[in-house]
Design an enzyme around this catalytic site. Structure first.
Site, PDB file in Angstrom:
ATOM      1  N   GLU A  60       0.755  -1.315  -0.110  1.00 19.99           N
ATOM      2  CA  GLU A  60      -0.032  -0.112   0.066  1.00 19.99           C
ATOM      3  C   GLU A  60       0.899   1.305   0.106  1.00 19.99           C
ATOM      4  OE1 GLU A  60      -3.006   0.179  -0.524  1.00 19.99           O
ATOM      5  OE2 GLU A  60      -3.654  -2.068  -0.494  1.00 19.99           O
ATOM      6  N   TYR A 143      -6.197   6.767   3.741  1.00 17.82           N
ATOM      7  CA  TYR A 143      -6.584   5.615   3.171  1.00 17.82           C
ATOM      8  C   TYR A 143      -5.794   4.211   3.420  1.00 17.82           C
ATOM      9  CZ  TYR A 143      -5.523   2.561  -0.735  1.00 17.82           C
ATOM     10  OH  TYR A 143      -5.449   1.392  -1.570  1.00 17.82           O
ATOM     11  N   ASP A 161      -9.728   5.612  -2.784  1.00 23.28           N
ATOM     12  CA  ASP A 161      -8.666   6.096  -3.174  1.00 23.28           C
ATOM     13  C   ASP A 161      -9.112   6.806  -4.417  1.00 23.28           C
ATOM     14  OD1 ASP A 161      -9.548   3.915  -4.730  1.00 23.28           O
ATOM     15  OD2 ASP A 161      -7.505   3.222  -5.377  1.00 23.28           O
ATOM     16  N   CYS A 216     -13.548   1.263 -15.059  1.00 28.14           N
ATOM     17  CA  CYS A 216     -13.894   2.550 -15.156  1.00 28.14           C
ATOM     18  C   CYS A 216     -12.704   3.511 -14.786  1.00 28.14           C
ATOM     19  CB  CYS A 216     -14.758   2.720 -13.852  1.00 28.14           C
ATOM     20  SG  CYS A 216     -15.566   4.319 -13.656  1.00 28.14           S
ATOM     21  N   CYS A 223     -16.838   0.888 -20.722  1.00 29.76           N
ATOM     22  CA  CYS A 223     -18.189   0.891 -20.164  1.00 29.76           C
ATOM     23  C   CYS A 223     -18.837  -0.369 -20.770  1.00 29.76           C
ATOM     24  CB  CYS A 223     -18.990   1.897 -20.624  1.00 29.76           C
ATOM     25  SG  CYS A 223     -18.476   3.447 -19.715  1.00 29.76           S
ATOM     26  N   CYS A 226     -18.453  -3.152 -18.183  1.00 29.19           N
ATOM     27  CA  CYS A 226     -18.801  -2.688 -16.813  1.00 29.19           C
ATOM     28  C   CYS A 226     -20.050  -3.468 -16.109  1.00 29.19           C
ATOM     29  CB  CYS A 226     -19.122  -0.911 -16.723  1.00 29.19           C
ATOM     30  SG  CYS A 226     -19.550  -0.768 -15.081  1.00 29.19           S
ATOM     31  N   CYS A 232     -25.427   3.134 -13.884  1.00 31.27           N
ATOM     32  CA  CYS A 232     -24.476   4.058 -13.864  1.00 31.27           C
ATOM     33  C   CYS A 232     -25.185   5.517 -13.992  1.00 31.27           C
ATOM     34  CB  CYS A 232     -23.396   3.935 -14.614  1.00 31.27           C
ATOM     35  SG  CYS A 232     -21.947   5.137 -14.825  1.00 31.27           S
TER      36      CYS A 232
END
Length: 314
Positions: A60, A143, A161, A216, A223, A226, A232
């Site tokens: 991270e 985060y 994030d 995304c 899309c 997705c 959306c």
DNA sequence: AATGCGGGGGA
DNA sequence: TCCCCAGCATT
């Protein structure tokens, strides 16, 4: 799936025409993205079954503003060399900075080493799982603390994030991109989307990030692939353009202190011993070079010897 | 809320 | 070329 806000009431979800929460839609969003993740997730080493909290934490920190593809090889070498906080706590700073290589923002490497020492000193060498204990560690912000809780311990956390910001901006708020800086409204929305249970919340964190990273995306969203394209808000309203495109200023690079600092650090990393200032002259104009060298020393990224030469800290 | 802080690869 | 990438600390 149950979801309530802090006061036990339904929180309003922006982007819904009535201003009322549309929990059926939110539940569908969370469940579908989570289901999609189950088969679409990338096979990343810090997600392996034998992962450790320390490995997750290291990943991270490395991933703070650095893409996955560049982190992966460095993470592997790092974990082989310093598999525990105690191991890194004993490492010389010069070796830590060399192992960090060209990931960028080398102050992160210093903080990661400080973090390892703090874990040894405060937590007996074990990565803590509590929000407050994590946030108190060097280099661990909101985060990263949430990400470690979710991904290393499977605990509920609000994990926001750049990917999650973009996913919720489009899918829920209905705008092309989030505002340049993280707003309180975004955080409230993120909080309202997190499922209640540990397992569901951790799954949502991983899945929403992955959707932003793989589907995304900022530049060319896919899309057609997705899992939530039909609900959306951005798509349903005809893909309205980015409202604050005019405010996004491409941060200059050429001639900046950051560039000069980077050049100096690259030279120090590859040098065997102390480097004369004259050998760093390529890094930038004299006055800027002096300013940057002073800054690097101030930041603990460089040291001078008795002859005024520069080197990585021992 | 705004800045400073690296570096590289894809569009 | 431009733009963006699993942010944090400081002001």
């Amino acid at each position: 799936m149950v979801r309530t806000d802090r006061r036990g009431r339904r929180a309003a979800v922006p982007g819904s025409r009535s201003g009322q929460a549309q929990w059926a839609t939110v539940d569908a969003l969370v469940e579908r993205v989570t289901a999609w993740f189950a088969h679409a997730a990338r096979d990343l080493p810090w997600r392996a079954a034998d992962r450790t909290p320390w490995g997750v934490l290291v990943s991270e920190v490395m991933l703070q503003q650095t893409p996955v593809v560049r982190v992966e090889p460095v993470w592997r070498a790092w974990m082989e060399r310093w598999p525990t906080p105690a191991a890194l706590a004993d490492a010389p700073t010069s070796e830590v900075l060399r192992a960090w290589g060209r990931l960028g923002y080398p102050r992160r490497a210093l903080r990661l080493a400080d973090c390892a020492r703090a874990i040894v000193a405060r937590h007996d060498g074990e990565v803590p799982s509590g929000e407050e204990a994590l946030r108190a560690l060097p280099g661990i912000g909101e985060y990263t603390a949430g990400a470690v809780r979710a991904f290393a311990f499977g605990r509920r956390a609000v994990v926001v994030d750049t990917n999650v910001r973009r996913v919720q901006a489009r899918a829920v708020t209905g705008v092309a991109l989030p505002a340049p800086s993280y707003t309180a409204a975004e955080r409230r929305l993120a909080v309202s989307l997190v499922p209640d249970g540990d397992e569901d919340a951790a799954a949502w964190a991983a899945a929403s990030m992955e959707l932003g990273a793989l589907v995304c995306t900022a530049r060319t969203p896919r899309c057609d692939r997705c899992p939530v394209q039909d609900l959306c808000a951005w798509r349903l309203t005809g893909f309205p353009p980015d409202e604050h495109a005019h405010r996004r200023r491409t941060q200059s690079w050429d001639g900046t202190d950051r560039q000069v600092r980077g050049r100096v650090m690259a030279a120090l990393r590859t040098a065997d011993g102390p480097v004369h200032r004259a050998l760093l002259a390529d890094a930038g104009p004299e006055s800027q070079l002096d300013r940057c060298l002073a800054g690097l020393v101030e930041d603990g990224l460089a040291e001078t010897d008795e002859a005024g030469r520069f080197m990585l800290p021992a």
